[in-house]
Design an enzyme around this catalytic site. Sequence first.
Site, PDB file in Angstrom:
ATOM      1  N   LYS A  87      10.161 -37.744 -11.692  1.00  0.00           N
ATOM      2  CA  LYS A  87      11.689 -37.711 -11.561  1.00  0.00           C
ATOM      3  C   LYS A  87      12.183 -37.492 -12.759  1.00  0.00           C
ATOM      4  O   LYS A  87      13.412 -37.192 -13.225  1.00  0.00           O
ATOM      5  CB  LYS A  87      11.857 -39.097 -10.988  1.00  0.00           C
TER       6      LYS A  87
ATOM      7  N   LYS B 103       5.611 -31.205  -0.598  1.00  0.00           N
ATOM      8  CA  LYS B 103       6.082 -32.045   0.650  1.00  0.00           C
ATOM      9  C   LYS B 103       7.676 -31.684   0.784  1.00  0.00           C
ATOM     10  O   LYS B 103       8.420 -31.477   0.143  1.00  0.00           O
ATOM     11  CB  LYS B 103       5.684 -33.290   0.367  1.00  0.00           C
TER      12      LYS B 103
ATOM     13  N   LYS C 277      14.296 -34.160  -0.046  1.00  0.00           N
ATOM     14  CA  LYS C 277      15.542 -33.746  -0.071  1.00  0.00           C
ATOM     15  C   LYS C 277      15.976 -33.399  -1.278  1.00  0.00           C
ATOM     16  O   LYS C 277      16.981 -32.801  -1.415  1.00  0.00           O
ATOM     17  CB  LYS C 277      16.160 -35.409  -0.071  1.00  0.00           C
TER      18      LYS C 277
HETATM   19  P1  AMP Z   1      11.993 -41.749   0.087  1.00  0.00           P
HETATM   20  O1  AMP Z   1      12.927 -40.735   0.609  1.00  0.00           O
HETATM   21  O2  AMP Z   1      11.282 -40.960  -1.068  1.00  0.00           O
HETATM   22  O3  AMP Z   1      12.770 -42.801  -0.196  1.00  0.00           O
HETATM   23  O4  AMP Z   1      10.674 -41.841   1.131  1.00  0.00           O
HETATM   24  C1  AMP Z   1      11.011 -42.906   2.382  1.00  0.00           C
HETATM   25  C2  AMP Z   1       9.617 -42.881   2.820  1.00  0.00           C
HETATM   26  O5  AMP Z   1       9.314 -41.669   3.425  1.00  0.00           O
HETATM   27  C3  AMP Z   1       8.347 -43.443   2.033  1.00  0.00           C
HETATM   28  O6  AMP Z   1       7.453 -44.153   2.887  1.00  0.00           O
HETATM   29  C4  AMP Z   1       7.782 -41.965   1.800  1.00  0.00           C
HETATM   30  O7  AMP Z   1       6.493 -42.038   1.556  1.00  0.00           O
HETATM   31  C5  AMP Z   1       8.256 -41.179   2.985  1.00  0.00           C
HETATM   32  N1  AMP Z   1       8.199 -39.861   2.875  1.00  0.00           N
HETATM   33  C6  AMP Z   1       9.075 -39.107   2.002  1.00  0.00           C
HETATM   34  N2  AMP Z   1       8.712 -37.701   2.340  1.00  0.00           N
HETATM   35  C7  AMP Z   1       7.839 -37.534   3.129  1.00  0.00           C
HETATM   36  C8  AMP Z   1       7.176 -36.306   3.556  1.00  0.00           C
HETATM   37  N3  AMP Z   1       7.475 -35.272   3.112  1.00  0.00           N
HETATM   38  N4  AMP Z   1       6.004 -36.758   4.537  1.00  0.00           N
HETATM   39  C9  AMP Z   1       5.589 -37.878   4.787  1.00  0.00           C
HETATM   40  N5  AMP Z   1       6.473 -38.926   4.225  1.00  0.00           N
HETATM   41  C10 AMP Z   1       7.451 -38.843   3.598  1.00  0.00           C
END
Ligand code: AMP
Length: 328
Positions: A111, A193, A196
Amino acid sequence: MKTVFSGVRPSGAIHLGNYLGAIKNWVELQKNYQCVFCVVDYHAITTPFSPKELSQNALETAATYLAAGIDPKQSLIFVQSHNPDHTEMAWILNTIARIPELERMTQFKEKSEEHKSAINMGLFDYPVLMAADILLYGTDIVPVGEDQEQHVELARTLARRFNQTFGETFKIPESMVRKEGARIMGLDDPNKKMSKSAESSLNYIVLTDTPEVIKGKIKKAVTDSGSEIKYNPENKPAISNLLTIYSLVTDKPIEQLEKDYKDHTSYADFKKDVADAVVEFLTPFQKKFNDLLEKPKEIKKILEDGAKEAREISEKTLREAKKKMGLI
Ligand code: AMP
Ligand code: TRP
């Protein structure tokens, strides 16, 4: 009953990776665990954001939990900033977290690279606040995607260090990473991965994408060389990712899908079926989500009640930690 804690940042549209990697598992866990699911808005403000969007995103994140099947009668749902115990506990943990430990965090490094002109203390301290979230509720299990394991590991380190220094106070949590779905990859680049913050919206499927958009994105998804539908993340990362998605949205094992497509010679048919399955999976979710957002007052009431109940649990842990440290 063991306690589960998890959260998602309300930082914009929630994508299929979040749903399949995190939220889908939560719905299953709530049957057997006391679950606490938090909308972690204090984490969301550590990277650039717009205040107006933040409040809408918080509501939408809560609506996502509810529409996905989290039942507020069984599980606690609340917004992090509604319970000041989290920031207070984070301050306490700050005094035992070490700077080199935080400097090692992969997410911080990534980040910082992404937002070079906005590397703030909150971003650096992000994992400590996350540890506070987890430890306040006597959490046993933290279901997260793979990328968050390092943060849960830090929460364990801090809990142990606190217990050793000041006496037994915190339960040592464990992360729970489902192998399947832990890393849903980008549709436009199966080596990264789904995220967003990807440059192209072809990378991800937003949970509110229309059927046409979903079909278009999957149709344009990159594929691998060859034409076999086989799960092999190393040699066939794109098809493996589509198989993972297909399997998770239909609850059919990957081996079964491989058999079903044994004689197929074109990726196009396969992709069309994946797209249909994703649409079928998301349609009932979207209906519930839209219905909920028409009644924001109801969502707010659930969040208010959740915060009250959450605080009843967290204040006990916080009080105990302060007492152990000699804070009167
Ligand atoms: P975040 O959007 O980074 O706050 O992630 C929210 C949750 O979604 C966390 O538990 C992340 O580990 C999971 N997560 C985010 N991106 C992925 C992805 N591409 N595949 C699987 N899990 C994800
Ligand atoms: N950092 C997590 C993420 O980016 C979100 C989060 C904040 C979280 N606090 C948490 C997840 C506590 C699990 C437990 O996904």
